[in-house]
Every structure is written in C-alpha cells, then in structure tokens.
Design a protein around this motif. Structure first.
Motif, PDB file in Angstrom:
ATOM      1  N   ILE A   1      -0.967 -27.800  -1.208  1.00 58.26           N
ATOM      2  CA  ILE A   1      -2.005 -27.150  -0.399  1.00 58.26           C
ATOM      3  C   ILE A   1      -3.023 -26.447  -1.296  1.00 58.26           C
ATOM      4  N   VAL A   2      -2.529 -25.648  -2.269  1.00 63.62           N
ATOM      5  CA  VAL A   2      -3.481 -24.925  -3.133  1.00 63.62           C
ATOM      6  C   VAL A   2      -4.236 -25.898  -4.035  1.00 63.62           C
ATOM      7  N   SER A   3      -3.595 -27.029  -4.369  1.00 62.83           N
ATOM      8  CA  SER A   3      -4.290 -28.037  -5.188  1.00 62.83           C
ATOM      9  C   SER A   3      -5.430 -28.674  -4.405  1.00 62.83           C
ATOM     10  N   ALA A   4      -5.217 -28.790  -3.079  1.00 63.61           N
ATOM     11  CA  ALA A   4      -6.280 -29.349  -2.239  1.00 63.61           C
ATOM     12  C   ALA A   4      -7.487 -28.431  -2.217  1.00 63.61           C
ATOM     13  N   GLY A   5      -7.229 -27.102  -2.277  1.00 61.40           N
ATOM     14  CA  GLY A   5      -8.350 -26.154  -2.291  1.00 61.40           C
ATOM     15  C   GLY A   5      -9.042 -26.126  -3.631  1.00 61.40           C
ATOM     16  N   ALA A   6      -8.262 -26.090  -4.712  1.00 62.44           N
ATOM     17  CA  ALA A   6      -8.841 -26.059  -6.060  1.00 62.44           C
ATOM     18  C   ALA A   6      -8.883 -27.468  -6.612  1.00 62.44           C
ATOM     19  N   SER A   7      -9.623 -28.334  -5.937  1.00 64.97           N
ATOM     20  CA  SER A   7      -9.671 -29.742  -6.314  1.00 64.97           C
ATOM     21  C   SER A   7     -10.786 -29.996  -7.330  1.00 64.97           C
ATOM     22  N   ASP A   8     -10.748 -31.183  -7.912  1.00 66.67           N
ATOM     23  CA  ASP A   8     -11.811 -31.573  -8.856  1.00 66.67           C
ATOM     24  C   ASP A   8     -13.160 -31.682  -8.158  1.00 66.67           C
ATOM     25  N   SER A   9     -13.148 -32.075  -6.887  1.00 72.93           N
ATOM     26  CA  SER A   9     -14.402 -32.189  -6.132  1.00 72.93           C
ATOM     27  C   SER A   9     -15.038 -30.820  -5.926  1.00 72.93           C
ATOM     28  N   ALA A  10     -14.185 -29.773  -5.745  1.00 74.42           N
ATOM     29  CA  ALA A  10     -14.722 -28.424  -5.596  1.00 74.42           C
ATOM     30  C   ALA A  10     -15.383 -27.972  -6.897  1.00 74.42           C
ATOM     31  N   VAL A  11     -14.773 -28.284  -8.022  1.00 70.96           N
ATOM     32  CA  VAL A  11     -15.357 -27.937  -9.328  1.00 70.96           C
ATOM     33  C   VAL A  11     -16.686 -28.670  -9.526  1.00 70.96           C
ATOM     34  N   SER A  12     -16.685 -29.963  -9.140  1.00 75.39           N
ATOM     35  CA  SER A  12     -17.918 -30.760  -9.272  1.00 75.39           C
ATOM     36  C   SER A  12     -19.032 -30.204  -8.399  1.00 75.39           C
ATOM     37  N   TYR A  13     -18.641 -29.727  -7.225  1.00 75.43           N
ATOM     38  CA  TYR A  13     -19.629 -29.131  -6.320  1.00 75.43           C
ATOM     39  C   TYR A  13     -20.359 -27.967  -7.000  1.00 75.43           C
ATOM     40  N   PHE A  14     -19.605 -27.071  -7.643  1.00 83.23           N
ATOM     41  CA  PHE A  14     -20.211 -25.914  -8.315  1.00 83.23           C
ATOM     42  C   PHE A  14     -21.051 -26.362  -9.512  1.00 83.23           C
ATOM     43  N   LYS A  15     -20.613 -27.348 -10.278  1.00 80.01           N
ATOM     44  CA  LYS A  15     -21.360 -27.838 -11.436  1.00 80.01           C
ATOM     45  C   LYS A  15     -22.726 -28.368 -11.003  1.00 80.01           C
ATOM     46  N   ASN A  16     -22.696 -29.203  -9.968  1.00 83.09           N
ATOM     47  CA  ASN A  16     -23.945 -29.824  -9.496  1.00 83.09           C
ATOM     48  C   ASN A  16     -24.915 -28.780  -8.960  1.00 83.09           C
ATOM     49  N   ASN A  17     -24.393 -27.828  -8.192  1.00 86.41           N
ATOM     50  CA  ASN A  17     -25.265 -26.790  -7.625  1.00 86.41           C
ATOM     51  C   ASN A  17     -25.912 -25.956  -8.722  1.00 86.41           C
ATOM     52  N   ILE A  18     -25.149 -25.594  -9.719  1.00 86.40           N
ATOM     53  CA  ILE A  18     -25.687 -24.753 -10.787  1.00 86.40           C
ATOM     54  C   ILE A  18     -26.686 -25.531 -11.627  1.00 86.40           C
ATOM     55  N   GLU A  19     -26.403 -26.835 -11.851  1.00 85.00           N
ATOM     56  CA  GLU A  19     -27.366 -27.662 -12.602  1.00 85.00           C
ATOM     57  C   GLU A  19     -28.671 -27.828 -11.833  1.00 85.00           C
ATOM     58  N   ASN A  20     -28.590 -27.734 -10.498  1.00 85.41           N
ATOM     59  CA  ASN A  20     -29.797 -27.842  -9.669  1.00 85.41           C
ATOM     60  C   ASN A  20     -30.529 -26.521  -9.529  1.00 85.41           C
ATOM     61  N   GLY A  21     -30.052 -25.508 -10.245  1.00 82.55           N
ATOM     62  CA  GLY A  21     -30.774 -24.240 -10.265  1.00 82.55           C
ATOM     63  C   GLY A  21     -30.218 -23.172  -9.362  1.00 82.55           C
ATOM     64  N   ASN A  22     -29.146 -23.473  -8.668  1.00 86.55           N
ATOM     65  CA  ASN A  22     -28.550 -22.446  -7.810  1.00 86.55           C
ATOM     66  C   ASN A  22     -27.632 -21.551  -8.642  1.00 86.55           C
ATOM     67  N   SER A  23     -27.520 -20.315  -8.200  1.00 88.28           N
ATOM     68  CA  SER A  23     -26.649 -19.376  -8.916  1.00 88.28           C
ATOM     69  C   SER A  23     -25.201 -19.568  -8.445  1.00 88.28           C
TER      70      SER A  23
END
Length: 489
Positions: free
Chosen positions: A58-80
C-alpha cells in the motif's frame, strides 16, 4: 459437556504419573512441545510477513516511481515544490489508508495529506533515501506521538541529480500488530488444544497398557511368593492378553507340579516312617538287652543304627511338617499350657545332650506362670529346633544362653524368649533368607533347610514372631515373642 470434561478429568487423575507413564510423558511432551514451538514461530513469522507485506504494497503504491516523475516534470516546467505538492495531495487517492508527506531537501515537511502541520520529526528513512543510490528507504518504528508506522520515502531529484525533496508515505500498523497478536494467540491456543488432545488420548492409550502390566506384575509377585491360586484377568485380545494367558498357564502347571511334589513328599515320608520306627525300636531293644556275649564292634554298630535311625526319623518328621505347611494342613491342638514350663522341660532334655557333647548351657527363666492357649508339643518342637541349630553351628566348649522375660506388645501381655549361641554366625547376605524353605546358609552342616521354615510357621500360627540377628564369627540371637492370656497382664 461439563459431565464429559469432569469424567475425563477424573480418569486422568486416576492415572499414576510414574514409571513408564512418566518417561513416556517426558519424551512425548518434550518432542511435541519442540515441534509445536517450531510451528508457532514459523506461523507467527509467516503471519507477520504477510500483513507487513500487504501494508508495504500500500505505501509503495503511494510512493511510486510515477509520483516521483510527476514532481520532476512539474519542477522542470517551472513549478515550485510547494505548488506541485498541493496539486499532488489533492489528487492523492490513498488518503484513507495512508498519510503522505512532501518534504523539501532540508528535511522540512511542507505539506501533509492529513491537513495538519508537522513539527520536526525524526525520519531515518528520509536521511537514508537522500544518501543512497536507489533514492528509497523504508522505516518501521514509532513517531513522536507514539504511533507505530511503516514509512517508505522516495527522494525527488532533478535531471542533474540534485536533491529537490522527497515523498514519504506512512501507514499506521498498530492495528495490524493487534491483529497479528490476536492471530498468534489463536494459533497458540489451537496448538495447545491439539497438544492436550494428543497427550490425553495417549494417556488413555498408555493406561490400557500400564494397568494390565501392573496387574501382571502384582500377580507374578504373588506367584513368586507361593500363591499359586492367583490368576490374571484377560482384558484385551492382544500381546498383553497372550502374556496373561501364558502366566496363567504357567501358574497352573507350577501348581500341579507343586501338588505332585507335596503328595510325593507326604507319601514317601509316611512310607519311611514305619520301617524307621521298627529299625530304631529293634536297635534300642538290642542295645538294652543282654549284651554279655556281644562284642564291642557289634555294640558300636547298634549304637550307630539307633543314632542314625533317630536322625532319619527327625528328618522324616520335618518332611511331614513341611508337607502339612505346604498344603495348609498344619493345625494346632490348642489347650491351656505354661509356655515357660514347656521351655524349661525342653531345656532339661537338651541340657544333658549339650553337656555330653561339650557345650555349656545357661538359662534364666522367671518362675511366674506364663499361661497361653497354645499347642505344647509344637512349642517344644520350636524350642528344640532353635536349640538344635545353636548346637550344630557352635564349636564344642562354647556357651548357649537362654533368657526369658515378660513384655507388652500392642498393650497385650507376651513372653519373650531369647536363645543365643557363640557359633559361626550368619552373613548379612544369607540372613534375610534363612527362614525360607530349603535355604541353607552353611552347606557344610547337616540339615534339610526345612526346620527353621516350619519353626517360623508354628510361631506365626500362635500369633507370635520369630526374629533372627546374627554376626559372622560372633554368633546368632533368635528372639521368639508369644502372646499370653490376658490374666498374665
């Protein structure tokens, strides 16, 4: 149900925990306990791993690789990180099962899915995730509030590998531990129940073996003691039942052989008695007759004939007494008599023989009457047998001491007669057996080994006791205690 439990408990209590049962219980309970302990540990670990693995998924589903990718992409697009965190938490669909924290690179929690601000927390998994190459770390332990959690942290890095922050997903496992404890308790209870069934069922099984074996043991002891009428009840048609049949058959055969032996002894004794009486009678007649014309060799021969015929006659009488003893036909002719008077009369006869053979006889007998309901002839036989043994096992020139006095036994008047010699004595190994039939402690001395057994039986039939104390090289003390009439008290 209660009646059944009560019946089982009573039956278990009736089983003696000793001997084979004790050894079996120690072995079987030891083996079962070890096996059940291994089973309990294995099942406990398996249950814990299963539940913890479910929580980890369950916790692995929350802290998934897709969640990490989501933050990487948002920050690269200029979001904080803060803006990306707010959007991510709003769309997070595991809020009911887990709590998610968004943490900056300094270790500060900038947003929690619970909606509450988070003070400084120890986060070993965060520190480890930020350092290791995988960028991931797991932690199981307690947080500041005391709740036990499972946490999984995944580091968020930019395209150059620089630290941006981390996602930490947590699940409370206090309830999981409670469930695991409950399941462990149920497993433990079930194992105990199974163990109790195994032990109780085997106790009943071993009871079906122990009780017949105990009965067989008791019966064989009685048979060894001479009670040949004992028979064992056959309870089972198995090896134990066959053993019971074999012992019963053996007892029957021994009883038949014993009866044949007793009948033979009785018959041969009666057959020998008549010619021996004639031989002894004619020998005495010839000895007492006119011997003026008889040479010395013939005189000595007649004396030997009379002496040996007398000895054989005594032996035959012993055999007859033994036959009566074995068949239970040794009866007493009871009448009022003075025990000490009978002793004194026996001593008078014995003293002449002892002095003639070079022994000194000293005795001390009270003049007070010792009236008892007894068989006078049998008592004389007892006294003569003991005195004769004292003579046979002593060296010429030694003393034979006789003392009598009055004692109380169970508040009843008794006479105690002690006869001591200065003979060879009896060894400690032989002493417990000297009253047994045909037992001879000293085979170098003539005798059948019957006299003392018959003597002991006569004393017992009078309600008395015969005790023997002896020391090798010092001598033997025989103590006879006989009950008296109440008027002697």
């Amino acid at each position: 149900m209660n009646e059944f439990i009560k019946t089982v408990t009573e039956k278990v209590k009736s089983i003696k925990i000793d001997g084979i049962t004790k050894r079996w219980l120690i072995n079987i309970i030891g083996v079962i306990a070890v096996l059940f302990l291994i089973a309990f540990i294995f099942s406990s670990v398996a249950v814990k791993n299963y539940y913890y693995h479910s929580v980890e998924n369950i916790v692995s589903a929350g802290a998934s690789d897709s969640a990490v990718s989501y933050f990487k992409n948002n920050i690269e697009n200029g979001n904080s990180l803060e803006e990306s965190a707010a959007e991510f938490v709003d769309s997070y669909n595991l809020k009911n099962a887990t709590t998610i924290w968004i943490i900056d690179d300094k270790g500060k929690v900038i947003l929690s899915s619970s909606g509450f601000s988070v003070a400084n927390q120890e986060m070993p998994d965060f520190e480890e995730a930020m350092k290791n190459e995988s960028g991931s770390a797991k932690y199981i332990g307690k947080i500041n509030k005391g709740e036990k959690i499972m946490a999984l942290t995944k580091a968020i890095k930019d395209k150059n590998g620089a630290d941006i922050g981390a996602i930490r997903v947590m699940s409370n496992i206090d309830e999981v531990d409670d469930q695991i404890s409950t399941i462990r308790f149920l497993i433990f209870g079930m194992l105990l129940f199974v163990m109790a069934i195994i032990v109780f069922s085997n106790l009943f099984f071993i009871r079906s073996i122990i009780i017949p074996v105990s009965e067989i043991n008791k019966a064989t002891k009685l048979i060894a003691a001479g009670n040949l009428d004992v028979r064992i009840e056959k309870q089972y048609n198995d090896e134990i039942g066959d053993l019971a049949d074999s012992i019963n058959s053996m007892a029957t055969d021994i009883a038949a052989a014993d009866k044949m032996k007793n009948d033979f002894i009785s018959t041969i004794s009666h057959e020998l008695r008549t010619p021996l009486t004639s031989i002894k009678g004619w020998g005495e007649t010839l000895t007492l007759g006119n011997q003026d014309n008889v040479d010395e060799l013939t005189k000595k021969g007649l004396q030997v004939i009379v002496s040996e015929a007398g000895r054989l006659e005594g032996f035959v009488e012993e055999l007859l007494d033994f036959s009566r003893l074995q068949s239970g036909r040794m009866n007493l002719r009871l009448a009022k008599c003075d025990i000490l008077a009978e002793l004194e009369e026996t001593l008078f006869t014995f003293r002449e023989r002892a002095v003639r053979e070079g022994y000194e006889v000293k005795y001390s007998i009270p003049e007070q009457p010792s009236i008892a309901n007894a068989d006078a002839n049998r008592l004389k036989q007892v006294f003569m047998n003991i005195l004769d043994n004292a003579l046979k096992y002593s060296r010429p020139g030694s003393k034979i001491l006789v003392k009598a006095d009055f004692v109380k036994r169970e508040n009843k008047p008794c006479v105690r007669i002690a006869i001591a010699d200065q003979g060879c004595g009896i060894s400690a190994e032989d002493l417990p057996h000297v009253k047994e039939k045909f037992y001879k402690a000293n085979v170098s001395v003539r005798g059948s080994g019957i006299g003392l057994a018959v003597t002991n039986e006569i004393v017992t039939l009078h309600g008395g006791t015969l005790d023997i104390d002896s020391e090798v090289g010092t001598g033997t003390l025989v103590t006879i205690i006989l009950p008296l009439d109440e008027e002697n008290s």
